[in-house]
Structure formats: structure tokens, C-alpha cells
Design a protein around this motif. Structure first.
Motif, mmCIF file in Angstrom:
data_model
loop_
_atom_site.group_PDB
_atom_site.id
_atom_site.type_symbol
_atom_site.label_atom_id
_atom_site.label_comp_id
_atom_site.label_asym_id
_atom_site.label_seq_id
_atom_site.Cartn_x
_atom_site.Cartn_y
_atom_site.Cartn_z
ATOM 1 N N THR A 98 0.843 -1.263 -0.012
ATOM 2 C CA THR A 98 0.126 0.093 0.179
ATOM 3 C C THR A 98 1.060 1.202 -0.034
ATOM 4 O OG1 THR A 98 -1.667 -1.072 1.315
ATOM 5 C CG2 THR A 98 -1.843 1.241 1.296
ATOM 6 N N ALA A 99 0.543 1.983 -0.838
ATOM 7 C CA ALA A 99 1.421 3.362 -1.222
ATOM 8 C C ALA A 99 0.479 4.662 -0.520
ATOM 9 C CB ALA A 99 1.713 3.557 -2.473
ATOM 10 N N LEU A 100 -0.934 4.731 -0.790
ATOM 11 C CA LEU A 100 -1.536 5.653 -0.556
ATOM 12 C C LEU A 100 -3.067 5.193 0.408
ATOM 13 C CD1 LEU A 100 -1.516 7.963 -3.594
ATOM 14 C CD2 LEU A 100 -0.022 8.251 -1.640
ATOM 15 N N THR A 160 -1.999 0.610 -4.289
ATOM 16 C CA THR A 160 -0.723 0.258 -4.299
ATOM 17 C C THR A 160 0.501 0.882 -5.060
ATOM 18 O OG1 THR A 160 -1.076 -1.019 -6.169
ATOM 19 C CG2 THR A 160 -2.031 -2.091 -4.017
ATOM 20 N N TYR A 161 1.526 0.520 -4.701
ATOM 21 C CA TYR A 161 2.712 1.115 -5.427
ATOM 22 C C TYR A 161 2.660 0.625 -6.895
ATOM 23 C CZ TYR A 161 5.411 2.741 -1.434
ATOM 24 O OH TYR A 161 5.919 3.678 -0.531
ATOM 25 N N GLY A 176 6.664 -0.338 5.163
ATOM 26 C CA GLY A 176 5.331 -0.647 5.826
ATOM 27 C C GLY A 176 4.784 0.405 6.772
ATOM 28 N N ALA A 177 5.631 1.520 7.253
ATOM 29 C CA ALA A 177 5.197 2.269 8.293
ATOM 30 C C ALA A 177 4.091 3.297 7.627
ATOM 31 C CB ALA A 177 6.151 3.430 8.760
ATOM 32 N N VAL A 178 3.230 3.833 8.448
ATOM 33 C CA VAL A 178 2.116 4.820 7.867
ATOM 34 C C VAL A 178 2.333 6.213 8.479
ATOM 35 C CG1 VAL A 178 -0.172 5.349 7.702
ATOM 36 C CG2 VAL A 178 0.662 2.896 7.638
ATOM 37 N N ALA A 182 3.488 3.969 3.648
ATOM 38 C CA ALA A 182 2.121 4.306 3.227
ATOM 39 C C ALA A 182 1.819 5.631 3.695
ATOM 40 C CB ALA A 182 0.769 3.380 3.356
ATOM 41 N N SER A 183 1.334 6.685 2.840
ATOM 42 C CA SER A 183 1.162 8.101 3.012
ATOM 43 C C SER A 183 -0.630 7.979 3.507
ATOM 44 C CB SER A 183 1.423 8.800 2.043
ATOM 45 O OG SER A 183 0.998 10.054 2.233
ATOM 46 N N LEU A 184 -1.024 8.542 4.432
ATOM 47 C CA LEU A 184 -2.216 8.338 4.871
ATOM 48 C C LEU A 184 -2.902 9.831 4.740
ATOM 49 C CD1 LEU A 184 -4.845 7.251 6.307
ATOM 50 C CD2 LEU A 184 -3.764 8.131 8.472
ATOM 51 N N ILE A 185 -3.702 10.130 3.752
ATOM 52 C CA ILE A 185 -3.980 11.453 3.187
ATOM 53 C C ILE A 185 -5.302 11.892 4.262
ATOM 54 C CG2 ILE A 185 -5.196 12.933 1.524
ATOM 55 C CD1 ILE A 185 -3.739 10.724 -0.413
ATOM 56 N N VAL A 186 -5.053 13.115 4.903
ATOM 57 C CA VAL A 186 -5.763 13.673 5.898
ATOM 58 C C VAL A 186 -6.828 14.541 5.344
ATOM 59 C CG1 VAL A 186 -6.045 14.649 8.082
ATOM 60 C CG2 VAL A 186 -4.223 13.140 7.705
ATOM 61 N N ASP A 187 -8.025 14.580 5.387
ATOM 62 C CA ASP A 187 -8.839 15.488 4.875
ATOM 63 C C ASP A 187 -9.523 16.598 5.595
ATOM 64 O OD1 ASP A 187 -10.556 14.026 6.280
ATOM 65 O OD2 ASP A 187 -12.061 13.207 4.659
#
Length: 1024
Positions: free
Chosen positions: A27-29, A37-38, A187-189, A214-219
Motif C-alpha cells: 500500500t502506497a496511499l 498500491t505502489y 510498511g510504516a504509515v 504508506a501515506s495517509l491522506i488527511v481530509d
């Protein structure tokens, strides 16, 4: 550390491609419930990069990106890099003037933006494709070196203009090497929550994408305590970055929100030892990292792992030691300072920017070449003062200039001063100083102004600055002074000047204490603002609150209610009453879960409304959705009666008092917002001057997410014998038909002073429209549209458009007599078509002649008032069709009219297919808009304002801004004639081409043979 060992001499996109090949399913995003995924990220970015290249993006270019924080934003950044270009992230919250300045500096070949946005920035707009995109054969991502430009960050400059800092690929990559200042494991977020224009955004994003995380996109607007808890519990986040101010706010309000974190990085401002100590005592096993670095050295130059012992240091918490690939020097001129000696902090190494965009002189001054211990070095002179201690730690000792930090943003007071003097002609000189809190941190700015005319109170000046300055540069107060006080040595006496700054304004008198949730919310507002009480109907910002204060409100409500209260809720419902209503009527489940009451109150947005809302979200200073109405009133209007009429119209029409919000799903719902104030502007000597003043007032921004969708104002002319009265209404709540409805209802309420009959609710209108859609053959229409609109060629105007867009579009108006209209009607009747069909055929022929193209797409607005009672309702009940003209439709004569009529009839039959579906069906390979010109027969009723005791005349106003390159409209008059109005954007359409098109069209209309006996076959619904 688990790093893929980012190579010093490769591009960031090349590192991501290697990761995608090695771990394609990782998982990338993460965005809400959606993941990428990447392999998907890399494949999609390749396809977008190929299309960017087709749109003119070449290696070495600098590309403006104007997108909200989202998955598509990350894909777009990677695509720009794969095309060999550098990206510049523009903040949608910036004023339009700053966006234009920055885009002009960049020289972007395109602006990457969502459809319908970014059109006023003077560059072609490239829209990211929707859905899956096929790869382009033969395209290969650009190979770049570590020293090639990667991104451009804009920061404050002393000249009054923003400075573009050009950063290379290696400057970001150096931060994430093995043995660095923090752990960024595979594997970190990590949350992606920083403002997009900051270099800290790079820290959050690339720390993951260059390490397999993974980048967790904050809305949410920023990483609040509630969103931090959610990130940790739901997504396994263990590392975050926060500004010092935001860190302090979470420590104060919800220190337990840090539970579960292993690493917390803070910076951007001087740290508060009290807050740091409380954090470390509550979370002794967490690593707290203090980061320091100007944007010219890309994110961090030094870091320090903070301990409780650091809080007792007399000089404050150290800023630490250099990060990998970075040299840090404390210099007196070119001489290295001894331990304990204060000097200027200078930075060298791979993190340095290449320089300032388009400013070789400033680059040479700030990026100096010095010799240290016999070794020649290129260093950036930060202007910060520091000293080494005996243990090799660097300590910050302040600035050697006026620069300050406001909420983590670097601000040059000199830039603000020059902008104030430029924006306010009544100001002869300005000095800007920072007001500081008890800890010494800059809280806000105060602008002290010497007026050109002594004694001028500078009324309205703050409102002007709010519209044109970025939020962190806006003064909290503006003080008019006769002269600047000086010290005995002839320097500015800053303490004496600050003593003239007013104390914070007292809040409006509190309303009677509410009960239940409303009382709790009001109490929390008052606590955070330091007030004895607050009224229930005044927005948080108007009471003196800021973004961090909003975070404190939501954190305290979360703690007391035992349920999440996202900051975005306070942004949408900014008053105590509105937020309490939301809390009382929304379940504590995830944001996309609603009670039955919510579902009934909410109305899904139509495709057109979603277009208008998206434009606003991406560019809050967009004015393409401003609908203006103006009347000349001869005789003095009864202002009290007019204010009462405005209030009654506001009550009657739900769309005028609704909030239009994008998430958790795009909806509108009625909210308890007061009617717009009737703003009385100063009298003007002439009608022309009054029109200019009124237009400026009406063109100010509206905020549909807050229910702020319309505005009213009046301007006396001369001695007051006549007045201009006007309204601005956001298109999300309005259309051309609504003009006459609004005028009628204002007249009725003014003349009778009684309540108006109820208008249909938005929910009732939606249910009726949804029933109509269920009876429609959507599949057949989709098949027709797919066949009709595939491979539409882009419209190409002749060369000669201006480089820099003007403030407003230009307009050409040509009157047409009743005889001309009769001739068109006769032509239409002879061809078995409508007046509209004949006009569109003639326009298409002229457009083909001017552009030299024989295959054209034209946008046509269409009215959709199909429900009962909608003829008496204000609202946005339109869509836009795409009519493709080619072959026989452009052949001329009655045959072309008949062919155009058939094409238009098929388009009208498919009008209930949502516009976004149409646009997805016909997505151009290069991402260009489906159509660039709009044609409309505006056959709506004239909006007549009838006020007892006064004579009124409606004055149609030109558009403030245009969403497309050129609009051609025909407005019927009361005498049987029409006015042809061609509106165009000079940055897209050359003036000569627009005038030639208007002339050819008018000439062709005038030479249509008038055939007697023809009858019109019917007129299609059209709308503004």
C-alpha cells in the motif's frame, strides 16, 4: 531503517518505480476507505506523465499544481516528475492575485487542476483523467539527476513579491538515508496533513514513498487531536510531524491523543519548554524530535532528540546536529565562530536549493561561496543567529533581521508593508510589527499606517486586505497613526508603536444562555476565546478565533461528549447554534453515516452544483460562479423595507440559506444563517463611479460551505436622488431563471411587508427530479453520448492571446433589431428547426471560419425546471450539454440549420445524464476540456424590481470571471430585438479573434433572408 537506499543521483520518481517493481502489492496511499498500491501508483503516474508530455510539459519545465490534498494530488506530483519537470504546489487558500503572481513566475506550460478550476491563472489547465487510464505506447519516464530541479516552494520576500525556492531531487532524498535522524520503516504509515505549499509536506509524503511506507491522506484542515487518534487506532500511524503551535494545542487539550506514537517531529517555531515537558512526562517512551531548517535547505538542516533535561536549559531547547548530507556552520562573515560565540547560521550540502526562481542577484547574495578551513563551500545564509555548545549542539539565538514566524509560516514584515501600501492607495506609509504572547511567540501582525490624508480613519481597509493577503500575512489590526514614533537614536520605537495597538475587540453581547448541547458548545467557545460568554449566532472566526483555536474547541468537545468532533465540522458550522445542531442530529459513527433526519434534511448536489463547489474548494478566490444583478433606483428607497424584503426572500428560498459541503458526501442542507446585510457604500459622484464601487463590493468572495451564498449592497449617486442596488448570488444556489424570481419576490416583500408563500423545499425538488431520472433510459443516452463525443478535437484559437490575464474578462456587445430576429425565425421555420437551432448553426459556421476547424464542440446551458412550483423558486436547476458540430451542421444554409437542430435535439434528450458522467465518457487524451466555448439563447424573463414610490431600471452587468475561454449569448429585449454579447478571456482568446467572431456572427444574422410566413417551431429551455 528499512530504506531502499535512495540514490543521490536519481530522481524521486525513479526510487518510487524501483519500489513498485520490488513490492507491487504494498500500500502506497490511503484516503478514507480507499487505498492505492505502489504498482497502481507508478502505473497511473506513468499514464498521466505521458499525457502531460502530450499537453506540452517538457523536461526542465516548472508545473503549477492546484489540487486539494488527495490521491490525485500525489499521482499528479509523481507524474510531473516522470515528465522530467519540477512541481510547484499552490495553496487553494491563497488569494487570486498571489496565485497569478506565482504562476507567472513559474512560467508553467500548464496548470494541473480539476475541471473548471485554475482557468484564471493565465495558463492552459490540464485536468487529471478520471478512472483507470490506459498506458501510452512509447512513453518512458524521464531520467534525471539528483541535482535537477524537483520542486519549487514559495516563501515571503522583502520586496513585496513571493520568492520561489527551487529545490533539487537530492535535497529531499538526503533526508531519508540509513542512519538518519528518524526511522521511516518499510510498511510504516505517516499522515499527509501539512499545508501543501510547505516543505514539511515533502517530509510527510516522501518519507513514506521513498521507503516503502504508506501515506495517509488527511481530509481535515490539519492534524487535529481527533484525526490523530483516528490515524493511530485505525491506520497504525506511529510517526507524525506537527508545528510547534499545533503540538502545544494538542498537549493542552488532549495529550492522550499521542498514545501509541513512537516518533513525534516538531518544528517551525521556537518550542515551549512547558509543553515539551508535559508531553515527555506523559509519553516517556516516545521519541520527540525538534527540527530546524529554512525552506532554502529543504525541510530540516538540524534535528535534536529532546529530553526532559533540555527543558531546564537556560537558553531553551537546542536545535541539534546536522541531518545527513548537510553541513551547518556558525559564521561571523566568513570566519567560523568559537564555541559559545553567537554568529549567523549558514547551511551547506545536498539539501541546498538551486536558488531563487528568476532572481540571480538574490541567489548570489543569499547562497554565498565561502572558504572554511581552506575548503570552498557554497552556503545559504539563513539570517538566523546561533551558537555551538561544548557538546556539539546548536542553539538558536534569534534573527538578525525582522523576519517572524506566524503559525509556522515565515513572514517578512517588509513584504506585508509593501502589499498594504500597494493595496491601499489611501496609505502613504506602513510599518508592520508582530504582537507576541507570553512565551514570546509571534501571535499575529499589526499594521500601523500613515494615511495620505491626515485623519483618514481608513474604513474598510482590513476587509480589502483579507481579500488579497494570504491568511498568515493578514494583520489582526490596522492602526491609523499621524507619524511613526522614533527613539533618541532615530530608529523606529517599536514598543511605543505597539502600545497604540487596540486591545482585542469585545464580542457582541451574548444571547440568552441556551440549553443542552448548544449551551455546552457556547461555553467551550467562550473558554477557548477567553470570553465571559458568546452569542449563539456569530461564527467562531468573527469572535476572534483562529485555526488552532478551532482545534481546541473540537478537542474539548470531543473530551466532554465522548465522541469525535472533527475540525471540518466547525469549519462548516461555525456558530455555536449551528455546530450544536450538527452534533444533536449526527450519529457518532464514521463521517459518512447519517441519521434518518440527516438523510431527509440533506439534498445531494447536482452535477453542476458539484462543479461549482469543486471550483470553490480548489480556488476559494474563483469568481466564475458569481451571478450579479443591478438596478438603478430613481427616488430614495426605503432602506428598512428593503432590508426586511431581503430577509423575507432569504427565509422563503432554502437554496439561499443552505450550506453546500463536499463530504462525507456532496450535499446541501438548510442552515440557520442570517440574511445578508444590506451594505450601504459611500455615495459616488456619477453612475459610472457608483457601478464600479458596487461591482467591487459584489465581487468579494462568498462561502457556500458556510451558507454564505448571496450579498446585497446599495450606492447613492450624487445627492442621493438615485441609487444603485445590487445582489451577488453564488451559482450553486442560482441560475438565469432565478433572476426574475428573486426580483419578483423582493418587490412583493418590499411593497406588502408581509410573508411570502412557501417555496418548494430542496428535498422535495430532489425527490421529484430523482423520480424523473428513474423513468429515463440512461443506458441508451450513454451509448449515444459515447459515440457522439469520442475523440472531440480541442478547440484551437488563433495565436495572439495576452500572456498575463487581466482582472476581469472583456466583453463585446452588438444590438440586433427585431427585423434580424424575424429573419432568424423565418430561417428556422423553413428548416423545421427552432430559433435556438438556427442561431447555433450560424454561430458554429462563424466559429469554424475564425478557428479554421471543421469539427467543433460547444457547451450549451439548459434549464431543468421540471418539477411543480419550480417556476417560482430560486435555485440552480441547470445543466450544460455538449453539442458537437461537424459535417452538414457546418455546411451553411437551411440544410445546416436542420442538421444542427437534429444534433441539438439528441443532446437535449440526454440532458439528464449527469455532467460528470459525460465528461468521463469523453475524456480527452491530453486532459483538455471537452469544450472551450459556450453558446446560450438567454430567453429568461427580465428581472423587474417594482418598488412603491420609485422607478427602477435593470442594468445587466458583465461577468466578473469566466469558466471557459469565450461565451456567446443572445439576450432578447422587450421590443422584439436581441443583444449579442461575446465575453472572452484575453489570456486565452486574442482580442482580434473575439472581435472577428462577434462581427461575423452579427453580420451573418443581419443577412439572413427574411422569409414571410415562417413560424417558430419552439424554443429549447436555456439558462444562464
Amino acid at each position: 531503517m528499512g530504506s531502499p537506499c535512495t540514490a543521490r543521483d536519481e530522481g524521486l520518481h525513479e526510487t518510487v518505480a524501483r519500489l513498485a517493481a520490488a513490492r507491487p502489492g504494498a500500500t502506497a496511499l490511503v484516503a478514507g476507505r480507499n487505498t492505492m498500491t505502489y504498482a497502481e501508483l507508478d502505473r497511473t503516474a506513468d499514464a498521466w506523465a505521458a499525457r502531460l508530455a502530450m499537453a506540452g510539459v517538457a523536461p526542465g519545465d516548472r508545473v503549477s499544481v492546484l489540487l486539494p490534498r488527495s490521491t490525485e494530488l500525489v499521482v499528479a506530483l509523481l507524474a510531473v516528475l516522470k515528465a522530467g519537470a519540477a512541481y510547484a504546489l499552490l495553496d487553494p487558500a491563497w488569494p487570486e492575485r498571489r496565485l497569478r503572481e506565482v504562476t507567472a513566475q513559474l512560467g508553467s506550460p500548464v496548470v494541473v487542476a480539476r475541471r473548471g478550476t485554475g482557468t484564471g491563472l493565465g495558463r492552459p489547465v490540464w485536468t487529471p483523467p478520471a478512472g483507470a487510464v490506459a498506458p501510452v505506447a512509447g512513453f518512458h519516464p524521464a531520467a534525471v539527476g539528483g541535482s535537477d530541479p524537483c520542486c519549487v516552494f514559495f516563501t515571503s520576500g522583502t520586496t513585496g513579491e513571493p520568492k520561489g525556492v527551487v529545490s533539487p531531487h537530492r535535497a529531499t532524498a538526503r533526508l531519508f538515508q540509513a542512519g538518519g535522524f528518524a526511522r521511516f520503516d518499510t510498511g510504516a504509515v505517516v499522515p499527509l496533513a501539512a499545508p501543501m505549499s510547505w516543505d514539511a509536506f515533502s517530509l510527510e509524503l516522501w518519507s513514506m514513498l521513498l521507503n516503502g511506507g504508506a501515506s495517509l491522506i488527511v481530509d481535515e484542515p490539519y492534524l487535529s487531536a481527533a484525526s490523530l487518534r483516528e490515524a493511530v487506532s485505525a491506520h497504525g500511524v506511529r510517526t507524525v510531524w506537527l508545528t510547534g503551535s499545533l503540538f502545544n494545542m494538542i498537549v493542552d487539550e488532549a495529550v492522550e491523543a499521542f498514545d501509541g506514537l513512537h516518533q513525534v517531529m516538531i518544528g517551525g517555531e521556537r518550542l515551549s519548554t512547558g509543553h515539551v515537558g508535559r508531553f515527555l512526562r506523559r509519553h516517556p517512551r516516545a521519541t520527540l524530535i525538534n527540527g530546524y531548517g529554512p525552506v532554502e535547505s529543504t525541510v530540516f538542516a538540524t534535528t535534536h532528540r529532546v529530553t526532559e533535561a533540555d527543558c531546564a536549559r537556560p537558553g531553551g531547547i537546542p536545535i541539534g546536529r546536522p541531518v545527513p548530507g548537510t553541513g551547518v556552520h556558525v559564521l561571523d562573515g566568513s570566519r567560523p565562530c568559537a564555541v559559545g560565540e553567537v554568529g549567523e547560521i549558514c547551511v551547506s550540502g545536498d539539501g541546498l536549493a538551486l536558488g531563487y526562481l528568476g532572481d540571480a542577484e538574490l541567489t548570489a547574495a543569499k547562497f554565498a561561496h565561502v572558504s572554511i578551513d581552506g575548503e570552498p563551500l557554497r552556503v545559504y545564509r539563513t539570517g538566523d543567529l546561533g551558537a555551538w555548545d561544548a557538546g556539539g549542539l546548536l542553539h538558536y539565538r534569534g534573527r538578525d533581521d525582522r523576519q517572524v514566524k506566524i503559525r509556522g509560516h515565515r513572514v517578512e514584515p517588509a513584504e506585508v508593508e509593501r502589499q498594504v501600501e500597494r493595496l491601499l492607495p489611501a496609505v502613504r506609509a506602513c510599518r508592520v510589527l508582530a504582537r507576541r504572547d507570553a512565551s514570546g511567540a509571534a501571535r499575529d501582525l499589526v499594521a500601523f499606517c500613515v494615511p495620505a490624508d491626515p485623519g483618514d480613519p481608513l474604513d474598510g481597509a482590513l476587509a480589502v486586505l483579507r481579500d488579497d493577503l494570504v491568511p498568515y500575512q493578514r494583520p489582526g489590526a490596522l492602526v491609523s497613526v499621524a507619524a511613526f514614533p522614533m527613539t533618541e537614536r532615530g530608529k523606529l520605537d517599536e514598543p511605543a508603536l505597539l502600545a497604540l495597538a487596540p486591545a482585542p475587540a469585545a464580542p457582541p453581547a451574548p444571547a440568552p444562555t441556551p440549553a443542552g448541547t448548544a449551551r455546552l458548545v457556547a461555553e467551550v467557545f467562550a473558554e477557548v476565546l477567553g470570553r465571559d460568554g458568546v452569542p449563539a449566532d456569530v461564527p467562531f472566526v468573527e469572535l476572534g478565533g483562529d485555526s488552532l483555536g478551532a482545534g481546541r474547541v473540537c478537542a474539548r468537545l470531543t473530551a466532554r461528549l465522548g465522541r469525535p468532533v472533527p475540525v471540518s465540522w466547525l469549519y462548516r458550522d461555525p456558530t455555536p447554534a449551528a455546530l450544536a445542531h450538527r452534533l444533536d442530529t449526527t450519529t457518532p459513527q464514521e463521517a459518512d453515516t447519517h441519521t434518518a433526519e440527516d438523510m431527509d434534511a440533506e439534498t445531494p448536489l447536482t452535477s453542476m452544483q458539484l462543479v461549482y463547489l469543486t471550483r470553490h474548494l480548489v480556488d476559494p478566490f474563483d469568481r466564475t460562479a458569481h451571478c450579479l444583478l443591478t438596478w438603478l433606483i430613481e427616488g430614495a428607497p426605503d432602506r428598512a423595507a428593503l432590508e426586511a424584503a431581503i430577509a423575507e426572500v432569504h427565509r422563503r428560498h432554502e437554496p439561499l440559506r443552505a450550506a453546500y459541503v463536499p463530504d462525507p458526501r456532496p450535499v446541501a442542507w438548510p442552515v440557520d444563517v442570517p440574511p445578508p446585510a444590506l451594505t450601504a457604500l459611500p455615495a459616488q459622484p456619477t453612475p459610472e463611479a457608483a457601478a464600479t464601487a458596487l461591482r467591487k463590493e459584489l465581487a468579494r468572495g462568498l462561502e457556500p460551505m458556510d451558507g454564505d451564498v448571496w450579498r446585497t449592497a446599495l450606492v447613492p449617486i450624487g445627492d442621493g436622488a438615485s441609487t444603485l442596488f445590487g445582489c451577488a448570488v453564488h451559482h450553486i444556489a442560482f441560475d438565469g431563471w432565478s433572476e426574475a424570481v428573486l426580483a419578483h419576490d423582493l418587490s412583493a416583500a418590499y411593497n406588502t411587508a408581509g410573508p411570502l408563500e412557501e417555496a418548494p423545499s430542496m428535498a422535495a425538488v430532489h425527490r421529484e427530479h430523482a423520480e424523473r431520472l428513474r423513468q429515463d433510459d440512461r443506458a441508451a443516452h450513454l451509448d449515444h453520448l459515447r459515440a457522439e463525443l469520442t475523440d472531440v478535437p480541442p478547440l484551437r484559437w488563433p495565436p495572439g492571446a495576452t500572456e498575463t490575464p487581466p482582472v476581469e474578462p472583456r466583453h463585446i456587445e452588438v444590438p440586433l433589431s427585431p427585423a434580424v430576429v424575424a429573419g432568424v425565425d423565418a430561417l428556422a421555420a423553413g428548416a423545421g428547426a427552432t430559433r435556438f437551432g438556427a442561431l447555433l448553426a450560424l454561430y458554429g459556421a462563424c466559429l469554424a471560419e475564425v478557428t479554421g476547424q471543421d469539427d467543433l464542440a460547444v457547451g450549451v446551458p439548459v434549464d431543468q425546471r421540471h418539477g411543480r412550483g419550480l417556476e417560482r423558486s430560486v435555485g440552480c436547476h441547470i445543466t450544460t450539454l455538449c453539442v458537437r458540430l461537424r459535417g452538414a451542421a457546418l455546411g451553411g444554409g437551411p440544410a445546416a440549420v436542420a442538421a444542427t437542430g437534429r444534433v441539438a435535439a439528441r443532446a437535449f434528450a440526454a440532458q439528464d445524464v449527469p455532467l460528470d458522467d459525460v465528461l468521463r465518457l469523453a475524456e480527452a487524451a491530453d486532459g483538455s476540456p471537452l469544450y472551450r466555448t459556450l453558446f446560450a439563447l438567454q430567453d429568461n424573463a427580465v428581472p423587474r424590481l417594482a418598488l412603491t414610490g420609485a422607478r427602477t431600471t435593470f442594468l445587466r452587468q458583465p461577468y466578473v470571471s469566466l469558466p471557459l475561454d469565450l461565451h456567446a449569448e443572445l439576450w432578447p429585449d422587450e421590443h422584439g430585438g436581441m443583444a449579442l454579447v461575446v465575453s472572452y478571456r484575453p489570456e486565452a482568446v486574442p482580442e482580434a479573434a473575439a472581435r472577428e467572431l462577434a462581427k461575423r456572427f452579427a453580420d451573418r444574422l443581419r443577412t439572413v433572408p427574411a422569409e414571410s410566413g415562417g413560424t417558430e417551431a419552439g424554443t429549447p429551455e436555456s439558462a444562464r
